[in-house]
Design a protein around this motif. Structure first.
Motif, mmCIF file in Angstrom:
data_model
loop_
_atom_site.group_PDB
_atom_site.id
_atom_site.type_symbol
_atom_site.label_atom_id
_atom_site.label_comp_id
_atom_site.label_asym_id
_atom_site.label_seq_id
_atom_site.Cartn_x
_atom_site.Cartn_y
_atom_site.Cartn_z
ATOM 1 N N LYS A 281 0.817 -1.213 0.000
ATOM 2 C CA LYS A 281 0.000 0.000 0.000
ATOM 3 C C LYS A 281 0.853 1.266 0.000
ATOM 4 N N SER A 282 1.989 1.218 0.681
ATOM 5 C CA SER A 282 2.805 2.433 0.795
ATOM 6 C C SER A 282 3.779 2.612 -0.366
ATOM 7 N N GLU A 283 4.293 1.510 -0.935
ATOM 8 C CA GLU A 283 5.342 1.631 -1.952
ATOM 9 C C GLU A 283 4.916 1.138 -3.342
ATOM 10 N N ILE A 284 4.156 0.043 -3.382
ATOM 11 C CA ILE A 284 3.802 -0.545 -4.682
ATOM 12 C C ILE A 284 2.638 0.190 -5.334
ATOM 13 N N LEU A 285 1.635 0.581 -4.564
ATOM 14 C CA LEU A 285 0.475 1.260 -5.154
ATOM 15 C C LEU A 285 0.857 2.546 -5.890
ATOM 16 N N PRO A 286 1.758 3.382 -5.333
ATOM 17 C CA PRO A 286 2.176 4.560 -6.114
ATOM 18 C C PRO A 286 2.826 4.184 -7.449
ATOM 19 N N LEU A 287 3.598 3.087 -7.460
ATOM 20 C CA LEU A 287 4.204 2.628 -8.716
ATOM 21 C C LEU A 287 3.125 2.149 -9.677
ATOM 22 N N PHE A 288 2.136 1.448 -9.151
ATOM 23 C CA PHE A 288 1.017 0.963 -9.957
ATOM 24 C C PHE A 288 0.272 2.129 -10.602
ATOM 25 N N LEU A 289 0.003 3.159 -9.817
ATOM 26 C CA LEU A 289 -0.722 4.324 -10.341
ATOM 27 C C LEU A 289 0.101 5.045 -11.399
ATOM 28 N N SER A 290 1.410 5.112 -11.173
ATOM 29 C CA SER A 290 2.289 5.786 -12.131
ATOM 30 C C SER A 290 2.308 5.037 -13.468
ATOM 31 N N LEU A 291 2.459 3.715 -13.409
ATOM 32 C CA LEU A 291 2.511 2.922 -14.641
ATOM 33 C C LEU A 291 1.157 2.895 -15.341
ATOM 34 N N SER A 292 0.072 2.898 -14.564
ATOM 35 C CA SER A 292 -1.267 2.872 -15.161
ATOM 36 C C SER A 292 -1.591 4.174 -15.875
ATOM 37 N N GLY A 293 -0.892 5.249 -15.513
ATOM 38 C CA GLY A 293 -1.103 6.530 -16.184
ATOM 39 C C GLY A 293 0.036 6.901 -17.122
ATOM 40 N N ASP A 294 0.853 5.906 -17.485
ATOM 41 C CA ASP A 294 2.019 6.162 -18.325
ATOM 42 C C ASP A 294 1.597 6.735 -19.687
ATOM 43 N N GLU A 295 2.494 7.503 -20.282
ATOM 44 C CA GLU A 295 2.185 8.109 -21.580
ATOM 45 C C GLU A 295 2.147 7.077 -22.703
ATOM 46 N N GLN A 296 2.785 5.921 -22.499
ATOM 47 C CA GLN A 296 2.818 4.868 -23.508
ATOM 48 C C GLN A 296 1.679 3.871 -23.270
ATOM 49 N N ASP A 297 0.844 3.639 -24.289
ATOM 50 C CA ASP A 297 -0.267 2.704 -24.088
ATOM 51 C C ASP A 297 0.218 1.269 -23.890
ATOM 52 N N SER A 298 1.406 0.935 -24.408
ATOM 53 C CA SER A 298 1.957 -0.404 -24.209
ATOM 54 C C SER A 298 2.298 -0.658 -22.747
ATOM 55 N N VAL A 299 2.515 0.412 -21.978
ATOM 56 C CA VAL A 299 2.749 0.300 -20.536
ATOM 57 C C VAL A 299 1.417 0.322 -19.794
ATOM 58 N N ARG A 300 0.521 1.203 -20.197
ATOM 59 C CA ARG A 300 -0.769 1.333 -19.500
ATOM 60 C C ARG A 300 -1.586 0.049 -19.563
ATOM 61 N N LEU A 301 -1.550 -0.623 -20.703
ATOM 62 C CA LEU A 301 -2.388 -1.825 -20.827
ATOM 63 C C LEU A 301 -1.947 -2.921 -19.862
ATOM 64 N N LEU A 302 -0.668 -2.932 -19.482
ATOM 65 C CA LEU A 302 -0.196 -3.920 -18.518
ATOM 66 C C LEU A 302 -0.685 -3.607 -17.115
ATOM 67 N N GLY A 303 -1.056 -2.345 -16.885
ATOM 68 C CA GLY A 303 -1.610 -1.970 -15.586
ATOM 69 C C GLY A 303 -2.947 -2.630 -15.324
ATOM 70 N N VAL A 304 -3.655 -3.006 -16.393
ATOM 71 C CA VAL A 304 -4.964 -3.660 -16.229
ATOM 72 C C VAL A 304 -4.794 -5.004 -15.536
ATOM 73 N N GLU A 305 -3.793 -5.765 -15.954
ATOM 74 C CA GLU A 305 -3.544 -7.053 -15.313
ATOM 75 C C GLU A 305 -3.150 -6.851 -13.855
ATOM 76 N N ASN A 306 -2.407 -5.787 -13.583
ATOM 77 C CA ASN A 306 -2.021 -5.499 -12.205
ATOM 78 C C ASN A 306 -3.219 -5.110 -11.351
ATOM 79 N N CYS A 307 -4.241 -4.530 -11.986
ATOM 80 C CA CYS A 307 -5.483 -4.240 -11.251
ATOM 81 C C CYS A 307 -6.050 -5.523 -10.652
ATOM 82 N N ALA A 308 -6.053 -6.586 -11.450
ATOM 83 C CA ALA A 308 -6.603 -7.857 -10.977
ATOM 84 C C ALA A 308 -5.716 -8.482 -9.907
ATOM 85 N N ILE A 309 -4.396 -8.451 -10.120
ATOM 86 C CA ILE A 309 -3.488 -9.106 -9.178
ATOM 87 C C ILE A 309 -3.449 -8.372 -7.846
ATOM 88 N N ILE A 310 -3.243 -7.058 -7.907
ATOM 89 C CA ILE A 310 -3.155 -6.276 -6.665
ATOM 90 C C ILE A 310 -4.530 -6.203 -6.000
#
Length: 626
Positions: free
Chosen positions: A246-275
């Motif tokens: 919650k303190s360290e990984i979630l900020p990284l998750f939010l950053s990658l999910s809002g990345d300027e590259q869609d190839s990075v953002r789409l991987l955040g969807v899978e992390n939504c399910a895992i996290i």
């Protein structure tokens, strides 16, 4: 000067192979009388110019290492392989823009090498000596070709699990940190894949350092590294304490999910399910849901596609309350998406989503979308829907299936695109279990019969595959009335696969309705084809005899089939005659020896004198059975 020399190497094909394994490796193996001579050949092929020879030798590295023994493998074979890898990596970095077929060939060898190095732990002397494998794999983990890197990372992950703790701390962790700080992005990308397997074995202090390194990789300036970090974020989070997540990984998750590259953002969807699966429903609503909501409306269709692809997993991780309150609405939007690829993927999830919510909600929110998708402009969307729509019948029940779904099934059965019709036919059984055979025969059977003459042979084939099951449910009288003649029509189909399936279909029908039914309804009709002017029909008769013989019994064979085969011995087409001999081979073990000697053998003796050599060959084989 170094750059110039490497450039010269770049254009000298043989220069890559000038490194040679120490002569002591195979001095004792070079004798032609030695059992180890093949190993010497394999070693020599490691530096051969021929790609297939090198690949063959790399694939036999375990055999080479076993022949050399652990000491020689560590002292000579591994350094040789490391030297080759070093030269390759160096000359690859000279000019990435002019990569030619030589490099592609070498990449293929390095993929194999990366795989095989991970299997050499026991052959270098066990886990205590496995450290010698780390350096060449570290270099391969920095290769330009992604497949090479992936195989190297897989091998490193396999080795690190068995390393002694002291070796892990002294050698592997420094290797990992070096990769994560390397100048070339390929090494940093590979480091992301090693974090998950390393974290559980690290000390508390090193765990902190690993988390810091991973955070740095998540903010790397190169999109490929951020993509690798996003790929591994969820699995890395599973190894970490919840408070730290919650303190360290979630900020990284939010950053990658809002990345300027869609190839990075789409991987955040899978992390939504895992996290999300690691958090409570309340925490998911506060921390994960906003990102998920944003992803389902992302400007890039690839991100929305990924949401549709993982929708079932997302629903499971978010829980039933959030699914009903938030995710169903998002799913409806995906079913209506402007991109056909997104609608296709969402259509494949229709049955899964409906199984998670109430029938009433499915009827009110999902069913209107399904009605639109049945006539969607994209054939791929309709084909995807046809794969799963029959699965809605058990969810909706008999009454609602007949009310809401039956007309949709019929519309898809008559679709212009053959794959749509094919997908519907293959799932009819699930509907039959719900509405019963009587309703199925009244509402859908006419459409199925129409498809039996479809222009696309794959559709006809699917109908044939479904006939035995349908027959068992319809009963013999209904089958004879509606489908009996249809089954005989397929025997004359212009496509061989249909004729073959039709003969197998006759055997299955005989097993369903019994031999007596076959004697009066199938066998006479099949046997009449033996005099057809088209030899393909006559050939089908032989195939049918061969398929039916094991199930109809020796009496039917002796009374009906052997006389027919005796007539066909005189057929003017050689293909027919040698297939007669092959059919005799099938029925000889099934009848009494007296029948074989008195009625089968004379026919085979005629065939053995045939001018065609193939006929003679098969007749001779059959005679040996006599």
């Amino acid at each position: 000067m170094i750059t110039t020399m490497l450039t010269m190497i770049r254009y000298s094909h043989l220069a890559i192979f000038e490194l040679s394994i120490p002569i002591s490796v195979y001095l004792s193996l070079s004798s032609t009388d030695s059992d180890d001579h093949p190993i010497a050949i394999l070693i020599d092929e490691l530096k051969n110019d021929d790609i297939q020879l090198r690949l063959n030798s790399i694939r036999k590295l375990q055999s080479i290492a076993k022949a050399l023994g652990p000491d020689r493998t560590r002292a000579e074979l591994i350094p040789y392989l490391q030297g080759r890898t070093t030269l390759y990596i160096d000359y690859l970095l000279v000019d990435l823009k002019n990569t030619d077929s030589v490099l592609e060939d070498e990449d293929e060898v390095l993929v194999a090498l990366s795989e095989e190095l991970g299997k050499l732990t026991d052959l270098v002397g066990g886990v205590e000596h496995a450290v010698c494998l780390l350096h060449p794999l570290q270099m391969l983990a920095g290769a330009e070709e992604i497949v090479v890197r992936e195989k190297a990372v897989d091998s490193l992950c396999k080795i690190v699990q068995d390393l002694p703790q002291s070796t892990f701390d002294e050698y592997f962790l420094p290797l990992l940190f070096n990769l994560s700080k390397a100048d070339w992005f390929t090494s940093r990308a590979s480091a992301c894949g090693l974090m998950t397997v390393s974290y559980p074995r690290a000390s508390a202090e090193n765990k902190k350092t690993l988390r810091k390194s991973f955070a740095t990789l998540c903010h790397d300036e190169t999109p490929m590294v951020r993509r690798a970090a996003a790929t591994n974020l969820g699995n890395f989070a599973k190894q970490i304490e919840k408070d730290v997540v919650k303190s360290e990984i979630l900020p990284l998750f939010l950053s990658l999910s809002g990345d300027e590259q869609d190839s990075v953002r789409l991987l955040g969807v899978e992390n939504c399910a895992i996290i999300g699966s690691m958090l409570t429903n309340e925490e998911n609503g506060q921390l994960i849901l906003p990102t998920l909501r944003q992803s389902s409306q992302d400007k890039s269709w690839r991100v929305r596609y990924m949401v549709a692809h993982l929708f079932k997993e997302l629903c499971d991780s978010m829980g039933p309350e959030i699914t009903k309150a938030e995710l169903v609405g998002a799913f409806v939007k995906l079913l209506k998406d402007s991109e056909a690829e997104v609608r296709t993927e969402a259509s494949l999830r229709v049955t899964e989503v409906c199984s998670l919510i109430s029938k009433d909600m499915s009827t009110k929110q999902i069913l209107p979308c399904i009605r639109d998708l049945v006539s969607d402009s994209s054939q791929h969307v309709r084909a995807a829907l046809a794969q799963v729509i029959m699965g809605l019948a058990p969810i909706f029940g008999k009454e609602d299936t007949l009310t809401h779904l039956k007309d949709l099934f019929l519309q898809l059965l008559k679709d212009d695109f053959p794959d749509v019709r094919l997908n519907i036919i293959s799932k009819l059984d699930s509907v039959n279990k719900v509405i019963g055979i009587e309703m199925l025969s009244q509402s859908l059977l006419p459409a199925i019969v129409e498809l039996a003459e479809d222009q696309q042979w794959r559709v006809r084939l699917a109908v044939i595959d479904y006939i035995p099951l349908l027959a068992s449910q319809l009963g013999v009288e209904f089958f004879d009335e509606k489908l009996g003649n249809l089954c005989m029509t397929w025997l004359g189909d212009p496509v061989f696969s249909i004729r073959e399936a039709a003969t197998n279909n006759l055997r299955k029908l005989t097993e369903v309705f019994g031999v007596e039914w076959a004697k009066s309804n199938i066998i006479p009709k099949v046997l009449t084809l033996h005099s057809h002017p088209n030899y393909l029909y006559r050939m089908t008769t032989l195939f049918a005899v061969g398929v039916l013989s094991p199930v109809v019994g020796s009496d039917v064979i002796a009374s009906s089939m052997i006389p027919l085969l005796s007539k066909m011995v005189l057929d003017k087409v050689p293909n027919i005659r040698f297939n007669v001999a092959k059919t005799f081979q099938i029925i000889i073990p099934l009848v009494d020896s007296t029948v074989v000697q008195s009625r089968v053998k004379p026919s085979l003796l005629k065939l053995i004198e045939d001018p065609d050599k193939d006929v003679k060959f098969y007749a001779n084989q059959a005679l040996q059975l006599c």
